[in-house]
Enzyme design. Structure first.
Site, PDB file in Angstrom:
ATOM      1  CB  THR A  23      -0.839   0.000   1.510  1.00  0.00           C
ATOM      2  OG1 THR A  23      -2.036  -1.241   1.306  1.00  0.00           O
ATOM      3  CG2 THR A  23      -1.703   1.432   1.317  1.00  0.00           C
ATOM      4  CG  HIS A 146       1.237   2.326   4.313  1.00  0.00           C
ATOM      5  ND1 HIS A 146       2.507   1.690   4.634  1.00  0.00           N
ATOM      6  CD2 HIS A 146       0.446   1.469   5.167  1.00  0.00           C
ATOM      7  CE1 HIS A 146       2.347   0.633   5.497  1.00  0.00           C
ATOM      8  NE2 HIS A 146       1.056   0.539   5.834  1.00  0.00           N
ATOM      9  N   GLY A 151       2.260   2.011  10.215  1.00  0.00           N
ATOM     10  CA  GLY A 151       1.246   2.362  11.540  1.00  0.00           C
ATOM     11  C   GLY A 151       2.177   2.865  12.417  1.00  0.00           C
ATOM     12  CG  ASP A 390      -5.199  15.516  25.870  1.00  0.00           C
ATOM     13  OD1 ASP A 390      -5.579  16.803  25.174  1.00  0.00           O
ATOM     14  OD2 ASP A 390      -4.880  15.779  27.289  1.00  0.00           O
TER      15      ASP A 390
END
Length: 454
Positions: A23, A146, A151, A390
């Site tokens: 990918t 990618h 990831g 956050d």
């Protein structure tokens, strides 16, 4: 366009072989937040853009653009053009999306739309979409190429970005020199001896018996569903796997991934009603960072994951206990050692053209890799820091891994509360999903209390 707020190095950066296969399109993620009482959306938008411009300084490759060179290969031009930032509004409320009861079309509108008809050097490597809901809550969707980051690297960047937004400093400097994976180097002379394994991960997955292509399966209508397993249910499945298939190799019990992925694989074969002699494979993504000698430097930024496949006959998977499926997955994972990794890099370096190993196509295309019926792909995000993002206004109320529209495409995520639960997001043909749901919660110690249809 958000650019680095300081001058950064400019020039051509070689990519490793792992960056240039599989990918190479964008991978989306979506985070949902409640409306902060003390902040308006304009302040939130400005905070995100300002902190993004600072994060792009240490992560300057993400502000660049990809360029084709010869033989289906790519280079990264670091030129500080920047990341794209989109602001959108929705007439929906956060409550309408917070339970993940979303259609794929809905998720499509909440994610950045990447136009893959454009030349690749015109596509930003990072695209951010901030969508405000009428209740004041908002969604933050990120699409990261990618070809530049897997990831773990993408989440390294995202979490450092959030630290900048909170007024903190960089926690871990990204290691940007891809030459540790021999990026840009020619094949070895003399070549490495071939590793003792088949390169099944580079071959086409099995077809349904009696079919000469996968085109008929590609055209089948699909649907997405979310399944949740509590820690108790996961532990129950692990006990079932470990007790049902002797002693796992290496003397350690099957992992959460090996267990749940095996369970998904078996249930899919049953739901699809395969013949007993049907070959099937499960795509597994393995992180090589700590499997190399020496291990890759801490903070390595790029692609360091390898796709391997576990294989079986459907009849063996469904007739034998869960531990058999887990053992097939473990066997595929364990072959990834230093010799294997270096041999695979050398194999790719010796290819005249890498095009046949690449997915250049957008979601819903009828080209590119297809791990649908009779196969599956189960990607694990279980050890990645996907939750608790956050930016200064509190953690997300929900995270979703973006659109999944290919039959057999699935991902395992840690539960949002960090309680040991696991969330499965899976895409299957409409005709198979109801049976899969029933089978997924049919094993001992599994119930169907936590199911959300998308």
């Amino acid at each position: 366009m958000v650019r680095p707020n300081e001058p950064t190095w400019c020039g051509r950066l070689p990519l490793s072989e792992w960056d240039q296969i599989g990918t190479i399109t964008h991978v989306p993620t979506i985070y949902f937040y409640r409306s902060p009482q003390t902040l308006n959306i304009s302040t939130i938008s400005n905070t995100l853009k300002d902190s993004l411009s600072r994060a792009l300084v240490p992560f300057y490759p993400l502000a660049g653009r990809l360029h084709w060179i010869e033989n289906g290969r790519l280079e990264l031009q670091c030129n500080a053009i920047g990341a794209q930032f989109i602001e959108a509004e929705s007439s929906s409320t956060l409550e309408e999306v917070g339970d993940l009861s979303l259609s794929s079309e809905y998720l499509y509108h909440l994610s950045p739309n990447v136009d893959y008809t454009l030349p690749i050097h015109e596509l930003p490597l990072v695209i951010v979409q901030l969508t405000t809901f009428k209740c004041g809550g908002f969604g933050l969707s990120l699409a990261i190429s990618h070809a530049v980051a897997d990831g773990q690297s993408a989440l390294h960047f995202i979490n450092e970005w959030s630290r900048f937004a909170r007024g903190e400093t960089l926690e871990m400097v990204p290691f940007l020199d891809r030459k540790v994976l021999r990026a840009g180097e020619p094949p070895l002379a003399p070549p490495l001896p071939a590793a003792c394994h088949s390169r099944s991960e580079f071959e086409h997955p099995p077809l349904l018996l009696g079919q000469s292509t996968n085109m008929e399966q590609r055209k089948k209508k699909t649907t997405v569903a979310i399944f949740k397993l509590s820690k108790q249910q996961v532990d129950g499945l692990r006990n079932l796997a470990n007790l049902s298939w002797g002693n796992p190799s290496n003397g350690r019990g099957y992992t959460r991934y090996e267990t749940v992925a095996g369970h998904v694989w078996r249930c899919a074969c049953k739901a699809r009603e395969h013949k007993v002699e049907q070959p099937t494979c499960l795509g597994v993504c393995v992180d090589s960072r700590c499997r190399m000698k020496p291990p890759l430097p801490k903070g390595y930024f790029g692609n360091a994951t390898l796709d391997v496949v576990a294989t079986s006959l459907s009849g063996d998977l469904v007739s034998r206990p869960l531990g058999y499926a887990s053992s097939r997955i473990r066997e595929a994972i364990e072959k990834v050692n230093d010799e294997y990794i270096k041999s695979e890099i050398e194999f790719l370096k010796n290819q005249k053209d890498l095009s046949r190993f690449q997915d250049l196509h957008a979601i819903s295309s009828d080209k590119g890799p297809f791990y649908g019926n009779p196969n599956m792909g189960v990607v694990s995000w279980l050890t990645l820091p996907v939750n608790g993002l956050d930016f200064g206004w509190g953690k997300e109320v929900q995270m979703y891994p973006g659109t999944h529209e290919f039959d057999g495409d699935s991902v395992l995520l840690p539960g949002l509360d960090g309680d040991g639960s696991i969330v499965l997001a899976i895409c299957l043909q409409v005709d198979h999903m109801a049976a899969f749901k029933k089978l997924f919660y049919q094993e001992d110690q599994i119930n169907h209390a936590n199911y959300v249809n998308v």
